[in-house]
Design an enzyme around this catalytic site. Sequence first.
Site, short mmCIF file in Angstrom:
data_model
loop_
_atom_site.label_atom_id
_atom_site.label_comp_id
_atom_site.label_asym_id
_atom_site.label_seq_id
_atom_site.Cartn_x
_atom_site.Cartn_y
_atom_site.Cartn_z
N THR A 1 0.86 -1.18 0.00
CA THR A 1 0.00 0.00 0.00
C THR A 1 0.90 1.23 0.00
O THR A 1 2.10 1.15 0.19
CB THR A 1 -0.91 0.05 1.24
OG1 THR A 1 -0.11 0.30 2.41
CG2 THR A 1 -1.67 -1.25 1.43
N ALA B 1 3.32 -0.90 4.62
CA ALA B 1 2.63 0.31 5.06
C ALA B 1 3.64 1.45 5.07
O ALA B 1 4.68 1.35 5.72
CB ALA B 1 2.02 0.11 6.44
N ILE C 1 7.57 -1.93 6.95
CA ILE C 1 7.61 -0.48 6.90
C ILE C 1 8.17 -0.03 5.55
O ILE C 1 9.24 -0.46 5.12
CB ILE C 1 8.48 0.10 8.04
CG1 ILE C 1 7.95 -0.38 9.40
CG2 ILE C 1 8.49 1.62 7.97
CD1 ILE C 1 6.50 -0.02 9.68
N LYS C 2 7.43 0.85 4.90
CA LYS C 2 7.82 1.34 3.59
C LYS C 2 8.39 2.75 3.74
O LYS C 2 7.72 3.63 4.29
CB LYS C 2 6.59 1.34 2.66
CG LYS C 2 6.87 1.33 1.18
CD LYS C 2 5.54 1.15 0.45
CE LYS C 2 5.73 1.06 -1.05
NZ LYS C 2 4.41 0.95 -1.72
N VAL C 3 9.61 2.94 3.26
CA VAL C 3 10.27 4.25 3.35
C VAL C 3 10.74 4.67 1.98
O VAL C 3 11.04 3.82 1.12
CB VAL C 3 11.46 4.23 4.34
CG1 VAL C 3 11.00 3.82 5.74
CG2 VAL C 3 12.55 3.30 3.86
#
Length: 216
Positions: A27, A56, A82-84
């Site tokens: 997402t 996310a 965790i998306k960075v």
Amino acid sequence: MKFFADTAQVEDIKELNDYGLLDGVTTNPSLVAKAGGDFLTTIQSICQIVSGPVSAEVAATDFEGMMREAAVLSAIAPNVVIKVPLTLPGLQACRALRAKQIDVNVTLCFSANQALLAAKAGATFVSPFIGRLDDINLDGMQLIHDIRLIFDNYDFDTQILAASIRQPNHVSDAALAGADAVTIPPNVIRALANHPLTQKGLETFLKDWADSGQTI
């Protein structure tokens, strides 16, 4: 190859998961906004549907903000990734999160050098954007080939997650290029199963079966 659904639409995720086709979900803030509803609640709902990784994305752009938001997101469920963004603060956050054994997807990758930095930062996934490169007359798929070669040269564990998929051919081309995973919009996942000769053959079989008068 792992198949991730690139969406925050819960009903689409349920349908595709029921087919047994999903290994995870990605997402981003834009997809969640399009789906409507509360961001954290949406991520929680998705994590209850699929057992695989659910990316996310943080909204902060500074290191401290990313770490603060990552703590909130990673507490939602154990399968949250965790998306960075692929920026220097994003890479710093990636390194710090991986030191805590938190999986990280480094996104918005558009060059082999960026992917190399993500791998050196210990990223679980790096997401090269194929379609957006094609949009500006660059070869998005060549980037997958280049990253695969670099990662294999140095035995990096970071998985190549091909993103910005626009059509079925992108999926097969990414598989041929050696991508570990691909994140695909639901309509493209459904299109993968469609072929006019399959439909034509099925119609012929059904007609012949009906004409036979038999049942099973």
